[in-house]
Scaffold this active site. Structure first.
Site, mmCIF file in Angstrom:
data_model
loop_
_atom_site.group_PDB
_atom_site.id
_atom_site.type_symbol
_atom_site.label_atom_id
_atom_site.label_comp_id
_atom_site.label_asym_id
_atom_site.label_seq_id
_atom_site.Cartn_x
_atom_site.Cartn_y
_atom_site.Cartn_z
ATOM 1 N N LYS A 200 -13.741 -0.581 15.057
ATOM 2 C CA LYS A 200 -12.379 -1.128 15.239
ATOM 3 C C LYS A 200 -11.912 -0.927 16.682
ATOM 4 O O LYS A 200 -11.296 -1.812 17.268
ATOM 5 C CB LYS A 200 -11.382 -0.420 14.315
ATOM 6 C CG LYS A 200 -11.525 -0.801 12.868
ATOM 7 C CD LYS A 200 -10.519 -0.062 12.016
ATOM 8 C CE LYS A 200 -11.103 0.145 10.641
ATOM 9 N NZ LYS A 200 -10.265 0.952 9.769
ATOM 10 N N ASN B 184 0.859 -1.194 0.000
ATOM 11 C CA ASN B 184 0.000 0.000 0.000
ATOM 12 C C ASN B 184 0.892 1.241 0.000
ATOM 13 O O ASN B 184 2.114 1.140 0.010
ATOM 14 C CB ASN B 184 -0.951 -0.031 1.203
ATOM 15 C CG ASN B 184 -0.180 -0.134 2.502
ATOM 16 O OD1 ASN B 184 0.565 0.768 2.866
ATOM 17 N ND2 ASN B 184 -0.335 -1.266 3.204
ATOM 18 N N ASP C 200 -3.977 -6.717 4.791
ATOM 19 C CA ASP C 200 -4.984 -7.627 5.356
ATOM 20 C C ASP C 200 -4.904 -9.023 4.750
ATOM 21 O O ASP C 200 -5.300 -9.999 5.377
ATOM 22 C CB ASP C 200 -6.383 -7.049 5.123
ATOM 23 C CG ASP C 200 -6.618 -5.825 6.003
ATOM 24 O OD1 ASP C 200 -6.071 -5.796 7.117
ATOM 25 O OD2 ASP C 200 -7.329 -4.892 5.561
HETATM 26 O O1 C5P Z 1 -8.985 -3.005 10.358
HETATM 27 P P1 C5P Z 1 -7.983 -2.015 9.907
HETATM 28 O O2 C5P Z 1 -6.879 -2.645 9.089
HETATM 29 O O3 C5P Z 1 -8.532 -0.819 9.242
HETATM 30 O O4 C5P Z 1 -7.358 -1.479 11.272
HETATM 31 C C1 C5P Z 1 -6.267 -0.613 11.307
HETATM 32 C C2 C5P Z 1 -5.503 -0.815 12.580
HETATM 33 O O5 C5P Z 1 -5.263 -2.202 12.810
HETATM 34 C C3 C5P Z 1 -4.111 -0.193 12.494
HETATM 35 O O6 C5P Z 1 -3.724 0.222 13.785
HETATM 36 C C4 C5P Z 1 -3.255 -1.343 11.991
HETATM 37 O O7 C5P Z 1 -1.899 -1.181 12.343
HETATM 38 C C5 C5P Z 1 -3.903 -2.539 12.670
HETATM 39 N N1 C5P Z 1 -3.832 -3.790 11.912
HETATM 40 C C6 C5P Z 1 -3.104 -4.842 12.401
HETATM 41 N N2 C5P Z 1 -3.063 -6.039 11.740
HETATM 42 C C7 C5P Z 1 -3.727 -6.199 10.578
HETATM 43 C C8 C5P Z 1 -4.483 -5.141 10.054
HETATM 44 C C9 C5P Z 1 -4.498 -3.939 10.752
HETATM 45 O O8 C5P Z 1 -2.482 -4.685 13.458
HETATM 46 N N3 C5P Z 1 -3.651 -7.359 9.944
#
Ligand code: C5P
Length: 403
Positions: free
Chosen positions: A338, A210, A279
């Site tokens: 979240k 990204n 993700d």
């Molecule tokens: O669910 P989302 O990816 O939008 O959430 C963002 C938050 O979750 C950020 O703090 C990111 O660092 C963390 N995150 C994580 N592990 C993942 C995806 C997101 O720690 N696989």
């Protein structure tokens, strides 16, 4: 806002060829909002005129040569008291030796002896002098007494030698001065910050990733360190210079980050997850470069573990966790889900579509969400300033827990 804003800096210039760089340093300090009061040793006046520094500082420059006769007694005490921070740049082996052993025989060393302000020294001298054990031991003595050093750099020196002893860049000296003025309100805390993107490999050549640049996470790590925390920065691949005084752990994939963060979790007080974690990852990573065959191609993806959610599930009552959320629509509802779902103490929400927010910018526009349901909308600001606000709010939550 710089910690130099509205502060009085007493800048002592001692006699070395780098004395002329005090002019640049003076301008930079004034641009940051500080008042600068300069004292020069007699030998410094041979390298740069008091008049130059007088014009740049806007204040009368005190020199050993001219001032001893009249205001000397009063001046050294009043300047010592006026200083919010006391800087010696360049600092010769001579002043370092005098300061280490309590000699006060001129305006600079006498004022230094009388000050209670934090002291910053920026040594500059020939390499052999700098490496002489007596200079190193004197610096060690001063360091033990709390003096901060803007370490000299290696380079081509005026004497023709190449090596260490070149005055630190004035911008770096300013940074050390700002550090010395920063209250150490996070000292004793172990803080882990994640930053940057992850890369999810498809084959030895390609990856999914990204646009994260890591700027927000690096700003938080840097501010937490400046405020006295012990900081570990788990960083995806970024083009930023690693902040000094921070343990930087480079990682590539979300699985690397998972291991790096969770293995450290039991020893941490705070976790701040500013990284943009992938993700999904390709279900398999080919051993060799994938060759083009047909016109379309699909890649099977599998979910990466949610590191923040795992932290939220494992954290103890004393640990404080902050997540980040970037969305393109319905920012607050998505982010609040979240905050709850990942069991964070607070969450920094920002919309990629807001001008000045998101990846690559030096600024951000954020809303902070808390577990009591409240929200705090912040204006457009530098990522450094946002970093300080996030740390302030984390500290408030931390203090409430430990009460
Ligand atoms: O669910 P989302 O990816 O939008 O959430 C963002 C938050 O979750 C950020 O703090 C990111 O660092 C963390 N995150 C994580 N592990 C993942 C995806 C997101 O720690 N696989």
């Amino acid at each position: 806002m710089s910690p130099l804003e509205g502060k009085n800096v007493v800048l002592c210039v001692t006699g070395g060829i780098a004395a002329y760089k005090a002019a640049d340093l003076t301008s930079r300090l004034r641009k940051k909002g500080a008042s600068v009061y300069i004292i020069m040793t007699e030998s410094a006046t041979h390298f740069i005129t008091p008049l130059t520094l007088e014009v740049l500082s806007g204040n009368r420059v005190v020199t050993d040569m001219f001032d001893r006769a009249f205001t000397w007694e009063v001046e050294h005490i009043s300047l010592a008291k006026r200083a919010d921070v006391f800087v010696i740049a360049p600092a010769t082996a001579n002043i370092i030796g005098k300061a280490a052993h309590g000699i006060a025989d001129d305006m600079v060393s006498t004022t230094l002896m009388a000050t209670r302000a934090p002291i910053v020294m920026a040594p500059a001298m020939n390499t052999n002098m700098y490496e002489n054990p007596v200079v190193q031991q004197n610096m060690e003595l001063l360091r033990e007494r709390g003096v901060c050093f803007a370490a000299p750099v290696s380079g081509h020196l005026a004497c023709g030698d190449t090596g260490s002893g070149k005055l630190a860049d004035p911008a770096d000296i300013v940074r050390v001065i700002e550090d010395a003025l920063t209250p150490k309100d996070l000292s004793g805390l172990s803080v882990l910050v994640t930053a940057g993107p992850t890369r999810e490999a498809m084959d030895p050549v390609r990856f999914l990733s990204n646009h994260s640049t890591g700027k927000m996470g690096y700003a938080i790590a840097e501010r937490a360190r400046a405020r006295g925390a012990r900081v570990t920065l788990i960083s995806g691949p970024v083009a930023l210079t690693p902040p000094e005084g921070v343990e930087v752990v480079p990682i590539t994939s979300a699985l690397d980050m998972y291991d790096a963060v969770l293995s450290r979790l039991p020893r941490l007080d705070w976790v701040i997850k500013a990284a943009a974690v992938g993700d999904y990852r390709p279900a398999t990573c080919a051993d060799d470069k994938l060759k083009k065959k047909q016109d379309d191609m699909s890649v099977a993806l599998v979910r990466n573990p949610d590191i923040l959610k795992e932290i939220g599930a494992r954290k103890n009552d004393h640990q404080t966790v902050c997540g980040f959320s970037m969305e393109t629509r319905d920012l607050i509802n998505n982010s609040r889900a979240k905050l709850e779902g990942k069991n964070c103490d607070m969450l920094v929400a920002n919309n990629l579509r807001t001008a000045g927010a998101g990846f690559a910018h030096d600024t951000n526009v954020a809303t902070l969400l808390y577990r009591d349901g409240s929200a705090e909308s912040l204006d457009l600001m530098a990522k450094d300033s946002l970093a300080d606000i996030v740390l302030d709010r984390m500290l408030a939550i931390h203090q409430k827990k430990d009460r």
